[in-house]
Motif scaffolding. Sequence first.
Motif, PDB file in Angstrom:
ATOM      1  N   ALA A  27      30.689  38.090  22.077  1.00 54.97           N
ATOM      2  CA  ALA A  27      29.432  38.289  22.709  1.00 54.97           C
ATOM      3  C   ALA A  27      28.650  38.961  21.741  1.00 54.97           C
ATOM      4  O   ALA A  27      27.593  39.030  22.156  1.00 54.97           O
ATOM      5  CB  ALA A  27      29.957  39.291  23.848  1.00 54.97           C
ATOM      6  N   ALA A  28      28.994  39.831  20.619  1.00 53.33           N
ATOM      7  CA  ALA A  28      28.353  40.325  19.809  1.00 53.33           C
ATOM      8  C   ALA A  28      27.698  39.569  18.715  1.00 53.33           C
ATOM      9  O   ALA A  28      26.495  39.691  18.284  1.00 53.33           O
ATOM     10  CB  ALA A  28      29.058  41.415  19.008  1.00 53.33           C
ATOM     11  N   GLU A  29      28.215  38.255  18.920  1.00 49.18           N
ATOM     12  CA  GLU A  29      27.452  37.174  17.970  1.00 49.18           C
ATOM     13  C   GLU A  29      26.311  36.622  18.546  1.00 49.18           C
ATOM     14  O   GLU A  29      26.045  36.870  19.962  1.00 49.18           O
ATOM     15  CB  GLU A  29      28.510  35.939  17.720  1.00 49.18           C
ATOM     16  CG  GLU A  29      29.570  36.102  16.672  1.00 49.18           C
ATOM     17  CD  GLU A  29      29.075  35.885  15.434  1.00 49.18           C
ATOM     18  OE1 GLU A  29      28.739  34.613  15.246  1.00 49.18           O
ATOM     19  OE2 GLU A  29      29.038  36.657  14.353  1.00 49.18           O
ATOM     20  N   GLY A  30      25.152  36.302  18.030  1.00 52.09           N
ATOM     21  CA  GLY A  30      24.094  35.688  18.321  1.00 52.09           C
ATOM     22  C   GLY A  30      24.426  34.287  19.258  1.00 52.09           C
ATOM     23  O   GLY A  30      25.030  33.840  19.063  1.00 52.09           O
ATOM     24  N   ASP A  31      23.418  34.062  20.108  1.00 49.12           N
ATOM     25  CA  ASP A  31      23.607  32.935  21.200  1.00 49.12           C
ATOM     26  C   ASP A  31      22.709  31.820  20.563  1.00 49.12           C
ATOM     27  O   ASP A  31      21.357  32.003  20.763  1.00 49.12           O
ATOM     28  CB  ASP A  31      23.189  33.357  22.594  1.00 49.12           C
ATOM     29  CG  ASP A  31      23.198  31.985  23.432  1.00 49.12           C
ATOM     30  OD1 ASP A  31      22.886  30.974  23.207  1.00 49.12           O
ATOM     31  OD2 ASP A  31      23.436  32.606  24.535  1.00 49.12           O
ATOM     32  N   ALA A  32      23.003  30.855  19.903  1.00 48.58           N
ATOM     33  CA  ALA A  32      22.518  29.642  19.307  1.00 48.58           C
ATOM     34  C   ALA A  32      21.284  28.887  20.266  1.00 48.58           C
ATOM     35  O   ALA A  32      20.233  28.666  19.770  1.00 48.58           O
ATOM     36  CB  ALA A  32      23.326  28.759  18.513  1.00 48.58           C
ATOM     37  N   GLU A  33      21.609  28.883  21.599  1.00 49.81           N
ATOM     38  CA  GLU A  33      20.801  28.327  22.349  1.00 49.81           C
ATOM     39  C   GLU A  33      19.483  29.126  22.613  1.00 49.81           C
ATOM     40  O   GLU A  33      18.521  28.661  22.658  1.00 49.81           O
ATOM     41  CB  GLU A  33      21.529  27.974  23.614  1.00 49.81           C
ATOM     42  CG  GLU A  33      22.257  26.796  23.502  1.00 49.81           C
ATOM     43  CD  GLU A  33      21.565  25.574  23.464  1.00 49.81           C
ATOM     44  OE1 GLU A  33      20.364  25.299  24.111  1.00 49.81           O
ATOM     45  OE2 GLU A  33      21.939  24.720  22.394  1.00 49.81           O
ATOM     46  N   LYS A  34      19.811  30.455  22.783  1.00 49.24           N
ATOM     47  CA  LYS A  34      18.665  31.136  22.981  1.00 49.24           C
ATOM     48  C   LYS A  34      17.913  31.526  21.698  1.00 49.24           C
ATOM     49  O   LYS A  34      16.733  31.475  21.865  1.00 49.24           O
ATOM     50  CB  LYS A  34      19.149  32.736  23.347  1.00 49.24           C
ATOM     51  CG  LYS A  34      19.442  32.578  24.952  1.00 49.24           C
ATOM     52  CD  LYS A  34      19.808  34.183  25.270  1.00 49.24           C
ATOM     53  CE  LYS A  34      20.387  34.218  26.578  1.00 49.24           C
ATOM     54  NZ  LYS A  34      21.301  35.341  26.671  1.00 49.24           N
ATOM     55  N   GLY A  35      18.376  31.188  20.395  1.00 47.37           N
ATOM     56  CA  GLY A  35      17.885  31.524  19.358  1.00 47.37           C
ATOM     57  C   GLY A  35      16.929  30.197  18.986  1.00 47.37           C
ATOM     58  O   GLY A  35      15.965  30.260  18.689  1.00 47.37           O
ATOM     59  N   LYS A  36      17.519  28.936  19.516  1.00 50.35           N
ATOM     60  CA  LYS A  36      16.586  27.907  19.263  1.00 50.35           C
ATOM     61  C   LYS A  36      15.093  28.118  20.095  1.00 50.35           C
ATOM     62  O   LYS A  36      14.202  27.551  19.750  1.00 50.35           O
ATOM     63  CB  LYS A  36      17.554  26.739  20.041  1.00 50.35           C
ATOM     64  CG  LYS A  36      16.831  25.166  19.926  1.00 50.35           C
ATOM     65  CD  LYS A  36      17.734  24.117  20.493  1.00 50.35           C
ATOM     66  CE  LYS A  36      16.782  22.680  20.305  1.00 50.35           C
ATOM     67  NZ  LYS A  36      17.810  21.805  20.645  1.00 50.35           N
ATOM     68  N   ALA A  37      15.225  28.470  21.331  1.00 52.73           N
ATOM     69  CA  ALA A  37      14.154  28.767  22.267  1.00 52.73           C
ATOM     70  C   ALA A  37      13.098  29.790  21.352  1.00 52.73           C
ATOM     71  O   ALA A  37      11.943  29.674  21.428  1.00 52.73           O
ATOM     72  CB  ALA A  37      14.501  29.374  23.579  1.00 52.73           C
ATOM     73  N   SER A  38      13.697  30.930  20.799  1.00 50.56           N
ATOM     74  CA  SER A  38      13.076  31.721  20.272  1.00 50.56           C
ATOM     75  C   SER A  38      12.361  31.205  18.580  1.00 50.56           C
ATOM     76  O   SER A  38      11.702  31.688  18.146  1.00 50.56           O
ATOM     77  CB  SER A  38      14.007  32.986  19.563  1.00 50.56           C
ATOM     78  OG  SER A  38      14.086  33.912  20.600  1.00 50.56           O
ATOM     79  N   PHE A  39      13.169  30.213  18.161  1.00 49.15           N
ATOM     80  CA  PHE A  39      12.414  29.580  16.984  1.00 49.15           C
ATOM     81  C   PHE A  39      11.044  28.896  16.958  1.00 49.15           C
ATOM     82  O   PHE A  39      10.468  28.645  16.271  1.00 49.15           O
ATOM     83  CB  PHE A  39      13.661  28.566  16.415  1.00 49.15           C
ATOM     84  CG  PHE A  39      13.282  27.958  15.014  1.00 49.15           C
ATOM     85  CD1 PHE A  39      13.443  28.860  14.036  1.00 49.15           C
ATOM     86  CD2 PHE A  39      12.493  27.010  14.947  1.00 49.15           C
ATOM     87  CE1 PHE A  39      13.626  28.386  12.729  1.00 49.15           C
ATOM     88  CE2 PHE A  39      12.360  26.395  13.664  1.00 49.15           C
ATOM     89  CZ  PHE A  39      12.875  27.221  12.568  1.00 49.15           C
ATOM     90  N   ALA A  40      10.641  28.794  18.402  1.00 47.96           N
ATOM     91  CA  ALA A  40       9.440  28.465  18.704  1.00 47.96           C
ATOM     92  C   ALA A  40       8.377  29.452  17.997  1.00 47.96           C
ATOM     93  O   ALA A  40       7.270  28.865  17.560  1.00 47.96           O
ATOM     94  CB  ALA A  40       9.107  28.605  20.286  1.00 47.96           C
ATOM     95  N   LYS A  41       8.780  30.515  17.670  1.00 47.94           N
ATOM     96  CA  LYS A  41       7.883  31.621  16.999  1.00 47.94           C
ATOM     97  C   LYS A  41       7.875  31.107  15.636  1.00 47.94           C
ATOM     98  O   LYS A  41       6.933  31.778  14.857  1.00 47.94           O
ATOM     99  CB  LYS A  41       8.533  32.898  17.032  1.00 47.94           C
ATOM    100  CG  LYS A  41       8.436  33.546  18.433  1.00 47.94           C
ATOM    101  CD  LYS A  41       8.724  35.067  18.472  1.00 47.94           C
ATOM    102  CE  LYS A  41       8.804  35.706  20.070  1.00 47.94           C
ATOM    103  NZ  LYS A  41       9.615  36.799  20.040  1.00 47.94           N
ATOM    104  N   CYS A  42       8.772  30.455  14.915  1.00 50.38           N
ATOM    105  CA  CYS A  42       8.859  30.037  13.578  1.00 50.38           C
ATOM    106  C   CYS A  42       8.301  28.750  13.332  1.00 50.38           C
ATOM    107  O   CYS A  42       7.888  28.481  12.041  1.00 50.38           O
ATOM    108  CB  CYS A  42      10.233  30.248  13.077  1.00 50.38           C
ATOM    109  SG  CYS A  42      11.402  31.418  13.836  1.00 50.38           S
ATOM    110  N   ALA A  43       8.212  27.960  14.357  1.00 52.90           N
ATOM    111  CA  ALA A  43       8.182  26.545  14.355  1.00 52.90           C
ATOM    112  C   ALA A  43       6.660  26.146  13.838  1.00 52.90           C
ATOM    113  O   ALA A  43       6.374  24.985  13.566  1.00 52.90           O
ATOM    114  CB  ALA A  43       8.455  25.653  15.721  1.00 52.90           C
TER     115      ALA A  43
END
Length: 125
Positions: A18-34
């Motif tokens: 659970a302490a590891e990041g969630d790649a699915e949520k990270g994919k959504a946040s990647f909108a900030k980088c895209a």
Amino acid sequence: MRRSVLIAAAMMFVVPAAAEGDAEKGKASFAKCAACHEIGPGAANKIGPELNGIVGRKPAAIDGFAYSKAMQEFGAANPAWTEELLATYLEAPMKVVKGTKMAFAGLKKPEERENIIAYLKSNPQ
Ligand code: HEC
């Protein structure tokens, strides 16, 4: 009795995961980088370099991308983008690599950084 021991043992495995990041949520946040970065099959350089395999990649290593002098010096001083280094950088890029041309204020929430890093990790070279 035996069952509660099993449950306790199972929870010990759940907690570190659970302490590891969630790649699915990270994919959504990647909108900030895209706006500036591509990632995934066929990713190309845009305003920023493509980010496939960035976890473990040497900073400023993409041929044909015009990195700032600051990022090239950072690459000379750091052999690889470890998860820790990425987390520090993404919190405040312009403070960690002074003079970088990545015009991005940073991700203030540790959880969001972890999620994005998990997403980056899920996109190998
Ligand atoms: C406004 C455009 C922009 C945004 C938004 C942006 N970046 Fe960047 N990024 C850049 C540029 C430009 C560089 C190259 C920096 C340099 O040469 O100083 C870069 C460099 C990087 C690097 C180093 C790449 C390497 O090859 O060493 C990483 C890692 C990175 N960005 C991740 C991210 C992530 C993750 C996000 C979203 C949270 C993000 N960036 C948002 C423009 C951007």
